[in-house]
Design a protein around this motif. Structure first.
Motif, PDB file in Angstrom:
ATOM      1  N   SER A 120       0.859  -1.180   0.000  1.00  0.00           N
ATOM      2  CA  SER A 120       0.000   0.000   0.000  1.00  0.00           C
ATOM      3  C   SER A 120       0.896   1.232   0.000  1.00  0.00           C
ATOM      4  CB  SER A 120      -0.905   0.020   1.232  1.00  0.00           C
ATOM      5  OG  SER A 120      -1.857  -1.012   1.171  1.00  0.00           O
ATOM      6  N   LEU A 121       0.596   2.152  -0.873  1.00  0.00           N
ATOM      7  CA  LEU A 121       1.398   3.369  -1.018  1.00  0.00           C
ATOM      8  C   LEU A 121       0.619   4.521  -0.405  1.00  0.00           C
ATOM      9  CD1 LEU A 121       2.456   2.842  -4.753  1.00  0.00           C
ATOM     10  CD2 LEU A 121       3.531   1.916  -2.685  1.00  0.00           C
ATOM     11  N   ARG A 122       1.064   4.975   0.760  1.00  0.00           N
ATOM     12  CA  ARG A 122       0.324   5.995   1.509  1.00  0.00           C
ATOM     13  C   ARG A 122       1.175   7.254   1.681  1.00  0.00           C
ATOM     14  NH1 ARG A 122      -4.231   3.771   3.443  1.00  0.00           N
ATOM     15  NH2 ARG A 122      -4.316   1.479   3.635  1.00  0.00           N
ATOM     16  N   GLY A 123       0.506   8.377   1.703  1.00  0.00           N
ATOM     17  CA  GLY A 123       1.200   9.644   1.876  1.00  0.00           C
ATOM     18  C   GLY A 123       0.421  10.821   1.324  1.00  0.00           C
ATOM     19  N   HIS A 124      -0.454  10.580   0.336  1.00  0.00           N
ATOM     20  CA  HIS A 124      -1.274  11.669  -0.198  1.00  0.00           C
ATOM     21  C   HIS A 124      -2.271  12.146   0.860  1.00  0.00           C
ATOM     22  CE1 HIS A 124      -0.169  11.993  -4.469  1.00  0.00           C
ATOM     23  NE2 HIS A 124       0.062  10.678  -4.428  1.00  0.00           N
ATOM     24  N   ALA A 125      -2.588  13.419   0.804  1.00  0.00           N
ATOM     25  CA  ALA A 125      -3.508  14.016   1.772  1.00  0.00           C
ATOM     26  C   ALA A 125      -4.937  14.096   1.258  1.00  0.00           C
ATOM     27  CB  ALA A 125      -3.013  15.414   2.152  1.00  0.00           C
ATOM     28  N   ASP A 126      -5.164  13.642   0.033  1.00  0.00           N
ATOM     29  CA  ASP A 126      -6.516  13.701  -0.526  1.00  0.00           C
ATOM     30  C   ASP A 126      -6.660  12.563  -1.540  1.00  0.00           C
ATOM     31  OD1 ASP A 126      -9.100  14.553  -1.118  1.00  0.00           O
ATOM     32  OD2 ASP A 126      -8.519  16.669  -1.260  1.00  0.00           O
ATOM     33  N   ARG A 127      -7.770  12.536  -2.195  1.00  0.00           N
ATOM     34  CA  ARG A 127      -8.093  11.450  -3.123  1.00  0.00           C
ATOM     35  C   ARG A 127      -7.117  11.381  -4.293  1.00  0.00           C
ATOM     36  NH1 ARG A 127     -14.194  13.632  -3.735  1.00  0.00           N
ATOM     37  NH2 ARG A 127     -12.956  15.532  -3.869  1.00  0.00           N
ATOM     38  N   LEU A 128      -6.869  10.123  -4.749  1.00  0.00           N
ATOM     39  CA  LEU A 128      -6.003   9.898  -5.903  1.00  0.00           C
ATOM     40  C   LEU A 128      -6.850   9.748  -7.160  1.00  0.00           C
ATOM     41  CD1 LEU A 128      -4.034   9.214  -3.542  1.00  0.00           C
ATOM     42  CD2 LEU A 128      -2.985   7.546  -5.077  1.00  0.00           C
ATOM     43  N   TYR A 129      -6.364  10.330  -8.246  1.00  0.00           N
ATOM     44  CA  TYR A 129      -7.071  10.223  -9.518  1.00  0.00           C
ATOM     45  C   TYR A 129      -6.188   9.754 -10.667  1.00  0.00           C
ATOM     46  CZ  TYR A 129     -11.533  12.243  -8.120  1.00  0.00           C
ATOM     47  OH  TYR A 129     -12.765  12.445  -7.556  1.00  0.00           O
ATOM     48  N   ALA A 130      -4.886   9.537 -10.425  1.00  0.00           N
ATOM     49  CA  ALA A 130      -4.001   9.204 -11.537  1.00  0.00           C
ATOM     50  C   ALA A 130      -2.861   8.323 -11.064  1.00  0.00           C
ATOM     51  CB  ALA A 130      -3.451  10.488 -12.169  1.00  0.00           C
ATOM     52  N   VAL A 131      -2.561   7.264 -11.839  1.00  0.00           N
ATOM     53  CA  VAL A 131      -1.428   6.378 -11.561  1.00  0.00           C
ATOM     54  C   VAL A 131      -0.808   5.957 -12.885  1.00  0.00           C
ATOM     55  CG1 VAL A 131      -2.383   5.481  -9.382  1.00  0.00           C
ATOM     56  CG2 VAL A 131      -2.886   4.309 -11.536  1.00  0.00           C
ATOM     57  N   ALA A 132       0.503   5.603 -12.852  1.00  0.00           N
ATOM     58  CA  ALA A 132       1.173   5.108 -14.059  1.00  0.00           C
ATOM     59  C   ALA A 132       2.469   4.413 -13.665  1.00  0.00           C
ATOM     60  CB  ALA A 132       1.466   6.265 -15.026  1.00  0.00           C
ATOM     61  N   PHE A 133       2.888   3.454 -14.515  1.00  0.00           N
ATOM     62  CA  PHE A 133       4.156   2.745 -14.367  1.00  0.00           C
ATOM     63  C   PHE A 133       5.217   3.377 -15.276  1.00  0.00           C
ATOM     64  CE2 PHE A 133       1.913  -0.853 -12.454  1.00  0.00           C
ATOM     65  CZ  PHE A 133       2.877  -1.387 -11.597  1.00  0.00           C
ATOM     66  N   SER A 134       6.473   3.313 -14.840  1.00  0.00           N
ATOM     67  CA  SER A 134       7.594   3.690 -15.702  1.00  0.00           C
ATOM     68  C   SER A 134       7.806   2.603 -16.753  1.00  0.00           C
ATOM     69  CB  SER A 134       8.867   3.880 -14.870  1.00  0.00           C
ATOM     70  OG  SER A 134       9.232   2.650 -14.244  1.00  0.00           O
ATOM     71  N   PRO A 135       8.479   2.911 -17.864  1.00  0.00           N
ATOM     72  CA  PRO A 135       8.660   1.926 -18.940  1.00  0.00           C
ATOM     73  C   PRO A 135       9.414   0.679 -18.502  1.00  0.00           C
ATOM     74  CG  PRO A 135       9.232   4.124 -19.701  1.00  0.00           C
ATOM     75  CD  PRO A 135       9.035   4.229 -18.233  1.00  0.00           C
ATOM     76  N   ASP A 136      10.282   0.791 -17.527  1.00  0.00           N
ATOM     77  CA  ASP A 136      11.026  -0.378 -17.057  1.00  0.00           C
ATOM     78  C   ASP A 136      10.303  -1.108 -15.934  1.00  0.00           C
ATOM     79  OD1 ASP A 136      11.361   1.345 -14.937  1.00  0.00           O
ATOM     80  OD2 ASP A 136      13.545   1.557 -15.169  1.00  0.00           O
ATOM     81  N   GLY A 137       9.142  -0.600 -15.528  1.00  0.00           N
ATOM     82  CA  GLY A 137       8.358  -1.242 -14.494  1.00  0.00           C
ATOM     83  C   GLY A 137       8.893  -1.098 -13.093  1.00  0.00           C
ATOM     84  N   ARG A 138       9.940  -0.248 -12.869  1.00  0.00           N
ATOM     85  CA  ARG A 138      10.572  -0.135 -11.558  1.00  0.00           C
ATOM     86  C   ARG A 138       9.978   0.963 -10.683  1.00  0.00           C
ATOM     87  NH1 ARG A 138      17.023  -0.745 -13.074  1.00  0.00           N
ATOM     88  NH2 ARG A 138      16.880  -2.867 -13.962  1.00  0.00           N
ATOM     89  N   ARG A 139       9.244   1.887 -11.287  1.00  0.00           N
ATOM     90  CA  ARG A 139       8.692   3.000 -10.530  1.00  0.00           C
ATOM     91  C   ARG A 139       7.221   3.197 -10.883  1.00  0.00           C
ATOM     92  NH1 ARG A 139      13.461   3.719 -12.111  1.00  0.00           N
ATOM     93  NH2 ARG A 139      12.837   4.590 -14.109  1.00  0.00           N
TER      94      ARG A 139
END
Length: 960
Positions: free
Chosen positions: A187-206
């Motif tokens: 679980s990736l926590r730290g934002h203070a409000d709702r999330l609306y966008a996610v994406a992977f890097s081309p190498d899949g590491r980030r």
């Protein structure tokens, strides 16, 4: 087909999806009101008009570029064939009333194996609506629920190797998932409000995430650790994309800007562009050179853009949409852009290079912007106009005549310009009282008396946000207002709420009350017009009118009236549980039980549904539709066999199939009673011998049981020669001389005689032989008994033959049914004795093999035509050519010595319709000639109608 429980109670969704943005440009996630849980077995009545009906939240090309997948707030996943522009598959999951089942995010794995969707997946969201549905895309099976989020899922992305999935949610967290093991990693926590966008890097590491706290965060995939917080946007972050070329991060915000960031460190690079409106979505081209941006929420800006990443230059501005675009994608070859949105929820495919539109992926529906009542009709409009004003978003364009005891539900017709003033629309004034929205967003409606505020009605997040349309009732004692998210509410004049009219699933843009104050009409983004009982707030009727002219109107009980193909646009979703894909059953499959124009008419006429439905039909219990597969031949195959062995695999008990019928190019070659099917407990096979025509053969295969029917369409090409021409069987009936002299006509009998003579002369030309019965006054008296006896001639017809029924005389409506008046008919009050019920003709033709043609010249009195005649014939694949469209009268002209329709028909068969001069008269040539000639002869006051059923292949009807 899975087990289907059909319970005849109201199937309405009580809190619909939002097709337009709320005033603040946000999408509420936690504040929507709780909605009741829908039982797993309870069917939900839905429109499926071939396209989306609410905001599109995701589009993606398949890896081979042949298909496009789209999903949105109408809770349906659609797979489009890009070559044809049509939906070829739909995927469904459990849905319920209100927001349950809305899809806010969708993604397809790069290898095309997995499809993931997220959104609002429970009736109440807090803590429970964050499940992600994972489908096997090729099979369409729901294979897993990924549980972990405690609020709606708003964004999804697969890793480049298709092994990982990242999700963002309204619970302010993101989750990394192991797709193969179907389990959560971090679980990736730290934002203070709702999330609306996610994406992977081309190498899949980030992984990068963005949300309403105006920041982005960069995370490591190996351990889920935070790498950097990306700050700079002054508005909510609603879109991210990562370049497949160099991993550069692009972010889009409601501050109107697109920013670029280093994909490894999170360092800010530059502001790429400011597009003048909130950024709704972002997509890179495969080579990373271009970035596509959709439009979020901004005033008077609906443009999509293509930006050059290297220099920020605007390469293309696409202006095809008319509202927000929250979904974008670029094709695998980098040539095409897909953008989903606009007022009518269309997916546009356009050129990345120059913005040229390639196609629109859409259904046949459109938002409804206007409604009104006349003394005898309901009207609506689909077109908007510039300079919008409340209660006046567009003109009235179509009308539906309201039913009476003598008249059933007919087809929609255009509103003539001269009729526009006849319709009553929303009434903002009553005496000294006025309804006025306050300046700004329209959240407050003031009830004013002599320019002083008497009461104020305010809408909020749980009551529709704004007052989009409003009216006084004719007595001035009530106010009815339509708002966002489908809210439609009645208030007392002092502002106190009386209750809601529950049913719409999109913003309500227009309302009107009938002059007697008993009926309310409403129009919505959900592409329907609804009729309500003003007092009880009961939904009486819902109408969908497609842009292709097809329509369907239904009661909450599921009974409906429709155009020939209209019942293919409405049906029931049957939930199978949260962990399984749902089933969908079209109304057309249950036609024999639920096609009831009489019940639809009575619901409107009596202003009550329950009173009408209770005695009409028994409640349907749990039952199973027939299930079968075509074993051979393969679809779209070629054969050299003129008699095709058609092998079917049919499921046995329970609810075993009782009959099978097969049509070839609309010819009935296997009748319902020709092949008895065994009642076996297991699946079994049957083989049918099917005669083919030279060239393309469209096979329509129907298997029925006690519940309903299942149909499949199959294509086979026959390269050989067709069999020799068949025989013609003709019944021609014309009644001029009635025993009741007040009914006499001039030329109906002459019409029948002339047509009889012309078709009998086709022996040895178009037909091997001709057998005919003529009932026309001095030939044989066309009484009811003689007419019924004559119909038995059609039993002789075989699979290669043609049957023609010609009727000329009076037709009448009685209790919603259509009757032909024979010579010996007697009128007793409003009733007709000895009248021949239309179903007698229909049943005989339904069971007749070969081609069936119905020529109808029975509407010599205005309003006597019944549209059910065409619908019933179309369902049985019968070609219908009618003298009138129902709004006009079938005329007789002394100078022609015939009815106008029959005169034109005779002229056409005599050679005038031979448009290409090959001395072979085909049905479509005849139809074209009749349509033009009848209108010319009557100065446009009579319009004939031809309906050729699906699978119809034009054929030679006569030879010169």
């Amino acid at each position: 087909m899975s087990r289907i429980l059909l319970i005849l109670i109201t199937f309405l969704l009580t809190v619909p999806a939002c097709a337009k943005s709320p005033p603040d440009g946000s999408r509420p996630i936690t504040r929507s009101p709780p909605t009741p849980v829908v039982e797993q077995s309870r069917p939900i009545l839905q429109i499926d008009q071939g396209g989306h009906k609410a905001s599109i939240r995701g589009v993606v090309f398949t890896p081979d570029g042949r298909y496009l997948v789209s999903a949105g707030e109408d809770k349906v996943i659609r797979v489009w064939d890009l070559s044809s522009g049509r939906t070829v598959r739909t995927l469904r999951g459990q849905v319920g009333a209100g927001s349950e089942g809305k899809i806010y995010a969708m993604t397809l794995s790069p290898d095309g194996r997995w499809l993931a969707v997220g959104g609002w997946m429970h009736s109440e969201c807090a803590g429970r609506c964050g499940d992600i549905r994972l489908y096997d895309f090729r099979k369409g099976h729901l294979v897993a629920l990924l549980k972990g989020h405690t609020n709606a899922v708003t964004s999804l992305a697969f890793s480049p190797d298709s092994r990982l999935l990242v999700s963002g949610s309204g619970d302010k967290s993101a989750i990394l998932w192991d797709v193969l093991r179907k389990r959560r990693l971090y679980s990736l926590r730290g934002h203070a409000d709702r999330l609306y966008a996610v994406a992977f890097s081309p190498d899949g590491r980030r992984v990068v995430t963005g949300g309403d706290d105006r920041t982005l965060r960069l995370w490591g995939v190996r351990d889920g650790g935070l790498i950097a917080v990306l700050k700079g946007h002054t508005g909510k972050v609603r879109a991210v994309a990562i370049s497949p070329k160099d991993g550069v991060i692009a972010s889009g915000s409601l501050d109107n800007t697109i920013r670029l960031w280093n994909g490894r460190t999170g360092r800010f690079i530059k502001v790429l562009a400011s597009q003048g409106s909130g950024v709704g979505s972002l997509s890179f081209s495969p080579d990373g050179r271009y970035l596509v941006s959709g439009v979020g929420f901004g005033e008077n800006n609906t443009d999509c853009h293509v930006w050059s990443v290297s220099d920020g230059r605007e390469v293309v501005v696409y202006k095809g949409h008319d509202n927000v675009v929250l979904a974008t994608a670029v094709s695998p070859d980098g040539r095409w852009v897909a953008t989903g949105g606009g007022s009518n929820q269309e997916v546009h495919i356009w050129s990345l290079r120059d913005g040229r539109l390639r196609s629109r992926l859409k259904g046949v529906g459109a938002s409804i912007w206007a409604v009104g009542f006349s003394a005898d009709a309901l009207a609506w409009g689909k077109s908007t106009q510039s300079g919008w004003q409340v209660n006046n978003y567009g003109p009235l364009e179509y009308r539906l005549t309201l039913p009476t005891p003598e008249r059933s539900v007919g087809a929609p017709k255009e509103v003539l310009q001269s009729q526009g003033r006849d319709f009553r629309r929303a009434q903002e004034q009553w005496g000294g009282w006025r309804l006025v929205t306050r300046s700004g967003k329209g959240a407050v409606l003031d009830v004013r008396y002599q320019n002083r505020v008497h009461a104020s009605i305010e809408r909020g997040a749980t009551s529709g946000y704004v007052h989009r349309a409003f009216t006084f009732t004719p007595d001035g004692q009530r106010v009815i207002s339509g708002g966002g998210n489908g809210y439609l509410t009645a208030y007392r004049r002092d502002g106190r709420k009386l209750g809601d009219y529950v049913g719409h699933t999109g913003d309500v843009w227009a309302v009107a009350v009938s002059a007697d104050g008993r009926l309310l009409a409403s129009a919505s983004d959900d592409q329907t017009v609804r009729l309500w009982n003003v007092e009880s707030r009961e939904n009486l009727l819902t109408l969908f009118h497609g842009n292709d002219g097809e329509w369907v109107a239904w009661t909450p009980s599921g009974h409906y009236a429709a155009s020939p193909n209209g019942d293919n646009m409405v049906g029931w979703q049957i939930n199978r549980g949260v962990d399984k894909a749902a089933d969908y059953v079209k109304a057309a499959q249950l036609r024999e039980r639920l096609y009831r124009p009489d019940i639809v008419a009575d619901a409107v006429r009596l202003r009550r549904v329950k009173q009408v439905v209770a005695p009409a039909v028994k409640q349907l219990s749990s039952a199973k539709l027939p299930e079968f597969e075509v074993v051979s031949p393969q679809n779209n195959s070629e054969t050299v066999q003129g008699q095709l062995p058609l092998k079917l695999s049919i499921a046995g008990n329970p609810d075993a199939a009782k009959s099978v019928e097969v049509y070839v190019n609309s010819r009935l070659v296997i009748t319902r009673g020709k092949r008895a099917l065994p009642k076996l407990s297991d699946r079994y096979q049957v083989t049918l011998s099917i005669p083919l025509e030279k060239g393309e053969n469209h096979l329509h295969i129907v298997v029925r049981n006690s519940v309903g029917e299942t149909a499949k369409d199959w294509q086979v090409f026959f390269a050989g020669e067709s069999e020799e021409k068949g025989d013609l069987y003709l019944v021609a009936v014309g009644v001029s001389d009635y025993e009741d002299d007040s009914l006499d006509l001039r030329y109906a009998a002459d019409d029948a005689r002339a047509l009889h003579g012309m078709l009998v002369a086709q022996k040895g030309k178009a037909y091997r032989k001709v057998e005919a019965v003529l009932l026309a006054d001095d030939a044989k008296a066309p009484t009811d008994s003689q007419i019924k006896k004559a119909l038995s001639l059609f039993a002789k017809a075989g699979e290669s033959d043609t049957a023609v029924l010609f009727l000329a005389g009076h037709g009448v409506n009685e209790d919603g049914d259509y009757y032909f008046l024979p010579r010996n008919v007697e009128q007793q009050g409003s009733r007709w004795r000895q009248a021949v019920e239309w179903r007698k003709f229909q049943k005989q033709l339904e069971n007749t093999q070969g081609r069936r043609i119905l020529l109808v010249d029975t509407c010599h009195s205005g309003g006597a035509f019944n549209s059910r005649l065409v619908k019933d014939a179309a369902d049985a694949k019968i070609v219908v050519i009618s003298a009138t469209d129902g709004d006009s009268v079938a005329q007789e002209l002394r100078e022609l010595e015939h009815g106008v329709f029959t005169y034109a028909l005779l002229e056409g068969l005599g050679g005038e319709a031979d448009s290409n001069g090959d001395k072979r008269l085909k049905i479509k040539e005849l139809d074209s000639y009749l349509s033009n000639e009848v209108e010319v002869l009557t100065d446009g006051t009579q319009k004939p109608v031809l309906h050729a059923p699906g699978g119809f292949k034009d054929f030679v009807f006569a030879r010169l």
